[in-house]
Design a protein around this motif. Structure first.
Motif, PDB file in Angstrom:
ATOM      1  N   VAL A  58       0.870  -1.176   0.000  1.00  0.00           N
ATOM      2  CA  VAL A  58       0.000   0.000   0.000  1.00  0.00           C
ATOM      3  C   VAL A  58       0.903   1.220   0.000  1.00  0.00           C
ATOM      4  O   VAL A  58       1.881   1.277   0.742  1.00  0.00           O
ATOM      5  CB  VAL A  58      -0.914   0.021   1.246  1.00  0.00           C
ATOM      6  CG1 VAL A  58      -1.699   1.310   1.330  1.00  0.00           C
ATOM      7  CG2 VAL A  58      -1.847  -1.171   1.231  1.00  0.00           C
ATOM      8  N   ASP A  77      -2.537   5.077  -2.930  1.00  0.00           N
ATOM      9  CA  ASP A  77      -3.730   4.331  -2.525  1.00  0.00           C
ATOM     10  C   ASP A  77      -4.513   5.100  -1.461  1.00  0.00           C
ATOM     11  O   ASP A  77      -5.746   5.154  -1.493  1.00  0.00           O
ATOM     12  CB  ASP A  77      -3.348   2.954  -1.979  1.00  0.00           C
ATOM     13  CG  ASP A  77      -2.680   2.074  -3.024  1.00  0.00           C
ATOM     14  OD1 ASP A  77      -3.111   2.113  -4.190  1.00  0.00           O
ATOM     15  OD2 ASP A  77      -1.735   1.359  -2.659  1.00  0.00           O
ATOM     16  N   ILE A  80      -7.318  -0.995  -5.816  1.00  0.00           N
ATOM     17  CA  ILE A  80      -6.099  -0.294  -5.420  1.00  0.00           C
ATOM     18  C   ILE A  80      -4.945  -1.288  -5.318  1.00  0.00           C
ATOM     19  O   ILE A  80      -5.157  -2.495  -5.335  1.00  0.00           O
ATOM     20  CB  ILE A  80      -6.276   0.480  -4.091  1.00  0.00           C
ATOM     21  CG1 ILE A  80      -6.632  -0.465  -2.939  1.00  0.00           C
ATOM     22  CG2 ILE A  80      -7.300   1.583  -4.250  1.00  0.00           C
ATOM     23  CD1 ILE A  80      -6.611   0.204  -1.580  1.00  0.00           C
TER      24      ILE A  80
END
Length: 89
Positions: free
Chosen positions: A38, A42, A62
């Motif tokens: 991540v 995102d 994402i």
């Protein structure tokens, strides 16, 4: 396959079942993801900060910082082959 998707801004993303990706054009590459990260992008999407500028259509998958193996390639792809390990950004 499983995918983390944003359904609404300012809410937690959800893990959804979505169709397996398929080659649609000669330069497409399908990667079987072994690991995903991540990043701040995102979080910008989750917080709705890209809504006006990029207008991502929700639900939105994402996670673009991934590593894995090439699963399929389009007919015009010459720089990777099925089975190669790759990182994505």
């Amino acid at each position: 396959m499983k995918a983390v998707r944003v359904h609404d801004y300012h809410t937690d993303p959800k893990i959804d079942d979505i169709p397996e990706p398929e080659i649609q054009g000669p330069l497409d590459v399908v990667v079987k993801v072994g690991g995903a990260g991540v990043c701040r992008t995102d979080l910008h999407i989750l917080e709705g900060q890209w809504a006006a500028a990029m207008n991502p259509r929700l639900p939105y998958v994402i996670g673009h910082e991934n590593a894995g193996w090439v699963h399929a390639v389009g007919e015009g792809v010459t720089n990777v082959a099925v089975g190669d390990t790759v990182i994505l950004h």
